[in-house]
Structures are given as structure tokens and as C-alpha cells.
Write a protein that holds these residues in place. Structure first.
Motif, PDB file in Angstrom:
ATOM      1  N   GLU A   1      78.859   9.666  66.245  1.00 44.01           N
ATOM      2  CA  GLU A   1      78.188  10.725  65.474  1.00 44.01           C
ATOM      3  C   GLU A   1      79.171  11.443  64.545  1.00 44.01           C
ATOM      4  O   GLU A   1      78.852  11.733  63.386  1.00 44.01           O
ATOM      5  CB  GLU A   1      77.540  11.727  66.429  1.00 44.01           C
ATOM      6  N   TYR A   2      80.365  11.726  65.040  1.00 38.23           N
ATOM      7  CA  TYR A   2      81.335  12.505  64.267  1.00 38.23           C
ATOM      8  C   TYR A   2      82.056  11.662  63.216  1.00 38.23           C
ATOM      9  O   TYR A   2      82.438  12.171  62.158  1.00 38.23           O
ATOM     10  CB  TYR A   2      82.368  13.140  65.202  1.00 38.23           C
ATOM     11  N   ASP A   3      82.299  10.400  63.516  1.00 35.88           N
ATOM     12  CA  ASP A   3      83.083   9.564  62.603  1.00 35.88           C
ATOM     13  C   ASP A   3      82.483   8.162  62.546  1.00 35.88           C
ATOM     14  O   ASP A   3      83.075   7.195  63.016  1.00 35.88           O
ATOM     15  CB  ASP A   3      84.544   9.512  63.062  1.00 35.88           C
ATOM     16  N   PRO A   4      81.278   8.034  61.977  1.00 33.42           N
ATOM     17  CA  PRO A   4      80.587   6.732  61.990  1.00 33.42           C
ATOM     18  C   PRO A   4      81.342   5.640  61.252  1.00 33.42           C
ATOM     19  O   PRO A   4      81.164   4.457  61.564  1.00 33.42           O
ATOM     20  CB  PRO A   4      79.236   7.037  61.317  1.00 33.42           C
TER      21      PRO A   4
ATOM     22  N   TYR B   1      81.943  15.517  51.611  1.00 36.10           N
ATOM     23  CA  TYR B   1      82.657  14.442  52.333  1.00 36.10           C
ATOM     24  C   TYR B   1      83.433  14.916  53.572  1.00 36.10           C
ATOM     25  O   TYR B   1      84.072  14.107  54.240  1.00 36.10           O
ATOM     26  CB  TYR B   1      83.586  13.666  51.394  1.00 36.10           C
ATOM     27  N   ALA B   2      83.371  16.194  53.888  1.00 34.56           N
ATOM     28  CA  ALA B   2      83.994  16.683  55.132  1.00 34.56           C
ATOM     29  C   ALA B   2      83.351  18.008  55.498  1.00 34.56           C
ATOM     30  O   ALA B   2      82.864  18.747  54.624  1.00 34.56           O
ATOM     31  CB  ALA B   2      85.495  16.850  54.972  1.00 34.56           C
ATOM     32  N   LYS B   3      83.335  18.314  56.769  1.00 29.35           N
ATOM     33  CA  LYS B   3      82.781  19.597  57.211  1.00 29.35           C
ATOM     34  C   LYS B   3      83.479  20.066  58.481  1.00 29.35           C
ATOM     35  O   LYS B   3      84.116  19.277  59.197  1.00 29.35           O
ATOM     36  CB  LYS B   3      81.283  19.492  57.447  1.00 29.35           C
ATOM     37  N   VAL B   4      83.352  21.350  58.737  1.00 31.75           N
ATOM     38  CA  VAL B   4      83.914  21.953  59.945  1.00 31.75           C
ATOM     39  C   VAL B   4      82.812  22.134  60.971  1.00 31.75           C
ATOM     40  O   VAL B   4      81.754  22.701  60.660  1.00 31.75           O
ATOM     41  CB  VAL B   4      84.568  23.318  59.635  1.00 31.75           C
ATOM     42  N   VAL B   5      83.047  21.636  62.175  1.00 35.54           N
ATOM     43  CA  VAL B   5      82.106  21.805  63.279  1.00 35.54           C
ATOM     44  C   VAL B   5      82.722  22.771  64.281  1.00 35.54           C
ATOM     45  O   VAL B   5      83.874  22.600  64.699  1.00 35.54           O
ATOM     46  CB  VAL B   5      81.791  20.460  63.965  1.00 35.54           C
TER      47      VAL B   5
END
Length: 584
Positions: A518-521, A202-206
Motif C-alpha cells: 500500500e505504501y510503496d506499490p 508524487y510524495a506525501k506525509v503519512v
């Protein structure tokens, strides 16, 4: 007789307390409160800014506040919000943005503070880079870089900003040289935590670097992409600067302003329109072995006695209530004269000012804010705008006008001065109009061209229905800069009206919105206010009785001003398309 006594009291307070404030050296202060305040059971929280109020005076609420200390903790917090579809907003240590960028939507939102993400992670001497967590303050960044013999080349003048916060709003210093004055243009890499699906927990680091175009969206993000956790900046070897302030008549300011920024690397101009004066900052690099250990401790950013701040505010309130334009001009001239004599806070050796030029290392001259630094003293002294005391309470209007239009804009303002000579004295009480130079940025929501940023601070009443003295003059300047000359408003300052149609002024707006989607649909990091700023929703202005007085709207009918107090919606004096609240 009482009316005359009020005026006399105002003038005496203005003169004595202003001099006392400007020359008093205070060594203790009261630290600002955390902008987040939660109930004892931690189930209800509110957030504000350092000025204690947002442009629409609304109360921003959230269900809880979280304080990560590591990137791993931050990831788990974003994952929790993403999994449960909870709105999130990122808060900084001091919360200096004026618009409601930190307000989550509804009352079930989550606030994530970067207060404890405040570590310097790495300094690479060979590459001249510095990696920090996003909650590191500008002061901390400058100090730690200097210990390694490195310097951030350009920076905002107030060091109480965090690196994540100043990136979020595009904060800047002043230069037309190099990559320009915006700190975000010196970011070469960053890590941002964004929502994701089940497959990523449910979360990731880009991780973004200069080879990734998405960095141009993250450089000025308004906080709607995710939470920036780490930032790597490109620095320079430490260097020295030489500063001289030169006061001139402003008759040729329109002709001189654009060229001045190309002539001096750190140039800026402080303009006092009612006094027909412009103060030019002649500021350039000098060889590192040039003698001098100067320090810039800008006087309005120092700790000040709360009692003296109350006296000044009382004087302002009296001038406003009695329509005493002359009193405003007396206080303005007293303030600007005292600042000039005190060299605005410059000293040649850290203690006394002996004359220009003031020469010193970059870390000692580029930024200040000592009212944040000292130990607590029960609010006996504090920052001038501390909302817990009776001190400064103001509006700010800040916009960048392209260099090709600067002369015309300045000349229009000078026409207003001719029509109403006392109309800008209130602005001069707050040290006039600061003119800083900015350059076109690669950031999608950054500056679009070489321009001058006009920063105007002025009195605000505690009563939203009380008009200001010369209300129409500053409203017309605001509309001149933003609408007639297409000025781009500063994302972290300004009143609501400045953001009307603002997204249309950015040629890469669609690219930014594509990255946002894209980052926070799910729009977890968005709110009604940020959607309005970005043109995704209607309602950036609020139409109601008195809305123009607070900059929530441009008046279109008399009720938007305050006809009961003699203020009616009328055309501008110079810019006829403007609609302003005029006293009749």
C-alpha cells in the motif's frame, strides 16, 4: 623454531596489549567517516557500514546522495525519486547495520541520509513525550530527555544508533518488564514520507499514531515503507538504578537463565562457555533519593589507541594461522579478567570504581559509546572496529530463543564445550555471549514471544577463503539457535544464512507485506536483498566455493568449505542435522 616464536609473540602481544587497552583512559578520538562516499562530480556514490564491509563483501553503489535538513526537503526528494521511478535507500549517520539494508538496487539509485535530520522538535512535560527527527542519535535523545527530567526506560547499550535506524531493525536493550526492551514499542506517533501519485505531487506525509494499525508495520520497517521523518516517544520520569555484576559457575545457567529475567528489571547475562562462567547483571530501580552518581562507560566502546588495536589483531591472526587454541584461551582469559576487575567500565562517581552496587541516574547508566564523542586526532585513537585501521574485524550472529527452549539450547552449547573445550575462547576474546531479555512486541516484524537474545561476536578473516579456528563450533551454535530452536535473527546483525525462511517466523508477516504494498506499490524503497529477507525473492543464501566460511550458505558439499586447507562439510557434533565446515 619460527613456529614457536610466532606463538610466543602472539601470547606476549595478547597479554600486554589487552591489559593496556582495558585500563588506558583515552580522551581523544577520531570521528567515524560518513558511510557515504561520492565522487568529486557527485555522479557516483558508494555506501558501506561502520565495519567497512557487508556479509557478501559486495560494493553498494548509487548515482547520488541527498542530505535533507527539513521534512519539506525530504518530501521533495522522495517525490523526485517517485516521479522518476528511481530506487531509494535511507542511510543513517554511522550505518551500524551489518546486512545490506542500505544498498539500493542497481547503480542508478538514490541515497537519502538522515544525518542532518537531527533536531529535537518538542518535549511535552505533561504527556511525558518527546518528538524528534529520525536522525537524532540515541545519545542525543537520552541527553535531551534528561535535561527535562525524563528518561527512555529501555535502550540498546550502544548510543551511536539513530532513532530511525534502531527502529528500522528492531534494536533493543534488556528487560521482560513493562512493554519490553525494544525502543520501537515506546513510539506513540510517527510521520513517514512515502511515494505517491501525480495528485499528491508524487510524495506525501503519512502520520500514524497508536489508533492506526499501520504503526505496527512502521515500528520495524526495514526501511521498505518510506522515510520516517519524525518520531514521538513515550518517556518516564527520571529514575535511578543499582547495578551489581555477580560471577558464578555456569553449571546451572540453563535452569537459572529464564527466571533471572523476571527477577531483575534490567537483567542480562554475559556467558563465557569455555571458562564455565556466567556473569549476572543484577540491575534494578531504586528510590530517586538513593545516594550515588554512577556512570557506565563500557570499556569496549571507548576510544582505543590504533597501535594497540593493531597488536591485538596481529595476535589474533597469528593464533588463527598457527591453529593456536591455547593462545586464544590465554587472550580470552586476560581480556575477561581485566574487564571484571574494571567493572566493565562502571564507576561509582564518574571517575573511579570503589565497589558494588553502582547507583546512578538512568541517563548515565543505560547506554554508552564515548569513542564517537571526542575531537579528531588523525586516527591515533578510534573505535575498535574502525575499518580505516588494522583493528577488530568480526562476524556477528544474534538470535532470540523463546524462554521455553532456552534451557535446552544452553545445554546443547555446553555439550559442545565438553567435546571441544577451547572452541569458545575466540568468542570470549570478544567478551563472550551477551544474553539480553526481550518481550513479545506489537510490531509486525518485532519479537514474537518472551525470549533471550544471544549475541555472539567472533573473528573474521580478511581473506574470505580462509577458515577460522574452530569454524565448525560456532557454525553449529548458529544453526542450533536459528534452526533447531527456531530462533529469530536480529534484522540488523547476522550473516546471510540466518535469514533463510525468516519471514515464516512472524505471525503477522502478511499484514506487514500488505502495508508495504500500500505504501510503496512500485517498490522504490525495496531492493533485491530486502525482497529476499521478506521471502519475496529467492537467493538469501549464495552458493559458491567457500560460501559457508562467510555464512553466505550452509555447506552441502566440501567446496562450500575449503578442502585445500583441510576443511570439509560434515554433520554437527551435537546437532546432527547441522552441516558445518570441520577441520580434518
Amino acid at each position: 623454531m619460527p613456529f614457536l616464536c610466532l606463538k610466543e609473540m602472539s601470547h606476549k602481544l595478547a597479554f600486554t596489549s589487552t591489559l593496556f587497552i582495558l585500563f588506558l583512559s583515552v580522551v581523544v578520538s577520531t570521528s567515524p567517516e560518513d558511510p557515504i562516499n561520492c565522487s568529486s562530480n557527485k555522479t557516483t556514490c558508494t555506501i558501506t557500514n561502520s565495519y567497512g564491509i557487508f556479509p557478501d563483501r559486495s560494493t553498494c553503489q548509487a548515482a547520488q546522495a541527498l542530505y535533507p535538513t527539513t521534512e519539506q526537503e525530504l518530501v521533495s526528494m522522495v517525490a523526485f525519486a517517485s516521479k522518476n521511478k528511481r530506487k531509494v535507500k535511507v542511510a543513517t549517520r554511522y550505518s551500524h547495520s551489518i546486512p545490506k539494508l542500505v544498498c539500493p538496487e542497481g547503480q542508478d539509485g538514490i541515497l537519502i541520509s538522515t544525518k542532518y535530520l537531527n533536531k529535537v522538535l518538542n518535549i511535552d512535560m505533561k504527556a511525558r513525550t518527546m518528538c524528534v527527527e529520525s536522525g537524532v542519535t540515541l545519545k542525543q535523545l537520552i541527553d535531551e530527555a534528561s535535561k527535562a527530567g525524563l528518561a527512555l526506560p529501555y535502550a540498546p547499550y550502544w548510543w551511536g544508533l539513530t532513532i530511525g535506524g534502531l527502529m528500522g531493525t528492531g534494536a533493543h536493550g534488556s528487560t521482560l518488564w513493562g512493554k519490553g526492551s525494544s525502543v520501537h514499542d515506546y513510539v506513540v506517533e510517527l510521520r513517514i514520507v512515502i511515494p505517491s501519485g501525480y495528485e499528491d505531487g508524487y510524495a506525501k506525509v503519512v502520520s500514524l499514531n497508536e489508533q492506526n494499525e499501520d504503526l505496527n508495520a512502521a515500528r520495524v520497517s526495514l526501511g521498505v515503507l518510506g522515510v520516517i521523518s519524525q518520531i514521538t516517544l513515550k518517556l518516564e520520569p527520571m529514575f535511578k538504578r543499582s547495578i551489581t555484576y555477580s560471577t558464578e559457575d555456569d553449571s546451572n545457567l540453563g535452569d537459572k537463565a529464564a527466571a533471572f529475567g523476571h527477577e531483575h528489571e534490567f537483567a542480562d547475562i554475559t556467558w563465557y562457555p569455555s571458562q564455565h562462567k556466567a556473569v549476572y547483571r543484577i540491575d534494578d530501580r531504586v528510590p530517586i533519593n538513593t545516594s550515588g552518581n554512577g556512570l557506565y562507560d563500557f570499556i569496549p566502546f571507548r576510544s582505543t589507541l590504533s597501535a594497540e588495536l593493531a597488536f591485538i589483531r596481529t595476535a589474533e591472526d597469528i593464533e588463527e594461522s598457527t591453529r593456536d587454541g591455547g593462545g586464544k584461551c590465554i587472550l580470552a582469559k586476560t581480556t575477561t579478567t581485566a574487564l571484571t576487575i574494571a567493572a566493565y567500565g562502571l564507576t561509582n562517581n564518574g571517575m573511579i570504581f570503589t565497589g558494588y552496587p553502582v547507583i546512578g541516574f538512568q541517563n548515565r547508566l543505560q547506554s554508552s559509546g564515548t569513542c564517537l564523542d571526542s575531537r579528531n586526532d588523525a586516527k591515533i585513537t578510534t573505535c575498535a572496529w574502525d575499518s580505516r585501521i588494522k583493528g577488530e574485524f568480526f562476524h556477528q550472529t544474534t538470535f532470540s530463543v523463546g524462554l521455553s527452549f532456552v534451557k535446552d539450547f544452553i545445554e546443547d552449547v555446553q555439550k559442545l564445550v565438553q567435546l571441544e573445550p577451547k572452541g569458545f575462547c575466540g568468542v570470549e576474546q570478544y567478551n563472550g555471549i551477551l544474553m539480553r531479555y526481550v518481550k513479545a512486541s506489537s510490531a509486525y516484524l518485532g519479537k514474537q514471544e518472551e525470549a533471550i537474545d544471544f549475541d555472539i561476536t567472533y573473528y573474521r578473516s580478511k581473506d574470505p577463503m580462509t577458515p577460522r579456528l574452530y569454524e565448525d563450533i560456532i557454525e553449529e551454535v548458529e544453526q542450533l539457535g536459528i534452526f533447531k530452536y527456531g530462533g529469530i535473527p536480529h534484522w540488523g546483525k547476522n550473516r546471510n544464512l540466518a535469514f533463510q525462511g525468516v519471514i515464516n517466523k512472524y505471525k503477522n508477516a502478511e499484514k506487514f507485506l500488505k502495508v508495504k504494498e500500500e505504501y510503496d506499490p512500485q517498490g522504490i524503497f525495496s531492493s533485491e536483498w530486502t525482497d529476499q529477507m521478506l521471502g519475496l525473492k529467492e537467493g538469501v543464501t549464495i552458493l559458491k566455493d567457500g560460501c559457508a566460511l562467510e555464512g553466505l550458505c550452509i555447506c552441502s558439499q566440501d567446496s562450500h568449505c575449503n578442502p585445500v586447507k583441510g576443511y570439509f562439510c560434515r554433520p554437527g557434533k551435537v546437532y546432527k542435522e547441522a552441516r558445518v565446515c570441520t577441520y580434518q
